[in-house]
Structures are given as structure tokens and as C-alpha cells.
Design a protein around this motif. Structure first.
Motif, short mmCIF file in Angstrom:
data_model
loop_
_atom_site.label_atom_id
_atom_site.label_comp_id
_atom_site.label_asym_id
_atom_site.label_seq_id
_atom_site.Cartn_x
_atom_site.Cartn_y
_atom_site.Cartn_z
N ARG A 10 -0.36 -0.10 -3.60
CA ARG A 10 0.56 0.20 -2.49
C ARG A 10 1.84 0.85 -3.01
O ARG A 10 2.31 1.84 -2.46
CB ARG A 10 0.88 -1.09 -1.71
N LEU B 272 3.18 4.70 -2.25
CA LEU B 272 4.48 4.95 -1.64
C LEU B 272 5.38 5.81 -2.51
O LEU B 272 6.29 6.47 -2.01
CB LEU B 272 5.18 3.63 -1.31
N CYS C 183 3.48 9.65 2.18
CA CYS C 183 3.22 8.56 1.23
C CYS C 183 2.67 7.32 1.95
O CYS C 183 1.75 6.66 1.46
CB CYS C 183 4.48 8.21 0.45
N ARG C 184 3.21 7.02 3.12
CA ARG C 184 2.70 5.89 3.90
C ARG C 184 1.27 6.14 4.36
O ARG C 184 0.43 5.23 4.34
CB ARG C 184 3.61 5.62 5.10
#
Length: 190
Positions: free
Chosen positions: A44, A48, A19-20
């Protein structure tokens, strides 16, 4: 939220790292001029959280149920909704699979999710869905090129390839060499 729902440290490491990385790919595309009107905070957060449903596919022994993997999007949507998060965040989970799933895809393919259209609609949803194509949890430590993903999606038909190519045209191609170097990862070319 990832730590609370991850069934193990290994699952957390795999999913949260992915996810990052998706967030990093999306940020790199934004920095290169893609989607100038995108809500960066929503983007963002969506990156995530988009794969949080994967945690629901681990059994008590820590094994991932690959046969049901397609369900991770709807499972993540339900998990975030149960947490009280807004629909605008929940949709990142259910609308990022492949280049979008239609009711017809699900019915014709006998896919194990409720028949509906799971399509990225907002620029933020489309960008997370697109960024997700450049890193795969099944190839840990690797990024995928446009050609590698195009070869993968080709097995689902020409319409899916055209959908991916439309995303390439909309957002451009991320600098995978820079991202791979920064993460100490390799690049899968095909």
C-alpha cells in the motif's frame, strides 16, 4: 508527503488520485488471490508513493515536462531517500516504469536516466508495477485493459510484451468493470 511536494492542487489531484487507484488495483488483485505472501502494508505504501517523483517535473508555470517524464522514477527515488525513507520504499519509484528498464534499454535508447537496471524484484514491487499499467495519468478518468497495455508496450519490443504477459500470468487480471464503476471512470480497450 504528496501535499508537501505537489507544486499545485491540480498536480496533487492528478498524481495522488493515480497513486490511490494503483493501490486499489493492487488491493483488488490481492483480494482475488494474487500474491498471498505479499506484505500488504509495504504494498500500500509503495503504491501511494510510486509516482511522487512526477512532482519534480512540473515547471514554475505548472506545466509538466513530458519530454523528461521517464525521469520521474529516479527523481522519486531520490526524493524519498532525501526524506529518510528506507530503500525498500524508494525502489517502488525507480523500479516501476514500463515492465522494468535495463541498463541496455537505457544505453541503446539514449534514455535520460543514469544507466542501471531498474527492475522490480520483490513481489510487492512487481505487483505495484503491474497495477500501475491499468491506469494512466495521460488518460484521466480511464482504466486500461490488458490488451490496451499490451498494444502500448509492443512498441518497445517483444521482450517487453513477454515481460507484461509474465505479470498477467503471475497476478491475474483485475476486475476493471468494478473498479471503473466505483471510480466513475471509463475503460480503454485498445
Amino acid at each position: 508527503m504528496h501535499r508537501r511536494h505537489a507544486p499545485s492542487a491540480a498536480a496533487f489531484d492528478l498524481v495522488f488520485t493515480h497513486c490511490r487507484i494503483v493501490g486499489d488495483v493492487a488491493a483488488a488483485l490481492l483480494a482475488a488471490g494474487a500474491a498471498p505472501r505479499a506484505d500488504r502494508e509495504l504494498l500500500r505504501a509503495g503504491a501511494l508513493l510510486h509516482d511522487i517523483g512526477v512532482y519534480r517535473l512540473y515547471d514554475a508555470t505548472g506545466r509538466l515536462d513530458h519530454a523528461q517524464y521517464l525521469r520521474h522514477g529516479v527523481l522519486g527515488h531520490a526524493l524519498l531517500a532525501a526524506e529518510g525513507l528506507p530503500e525498500s520504499l524508494c525502489r517502488f519509484c525507480s523500479c516501476h516504469t514500463g515492465v522494468g528498464l535495463t541498463r541496455e534499454d537505457i544505453e541503446v535508447g539514449g534514455l535520460p536516466i543514469p544507466p542501471a537496471d531498474y527492475l522490480a524484484e520483490t513481489v510487492e514491487e512487481r505487483l505495484v508495477m503491474y497495477a500501475d499499467k491499468f491506469h494512466s495519468k495521460s488518460h484521466p478518468g480511464s482504466f486500461l485493459t490488458v490488451d490496451a497495455y499490451r498494444a502500448h508496450v509492443r512498441r518497445f519490443g517483444a521482450a517487453k510484451v513477454r515481460g507484461f504477459d509474465a505479470l498477467v500470468a503471475e497476478f491475474g487480471v483485475p476486475d476493471l468493470a468494478r473498479l471503473a464503476t466505483a471510480r466513475g471512470m471509463t475503460i480503454v480497450t485498445g
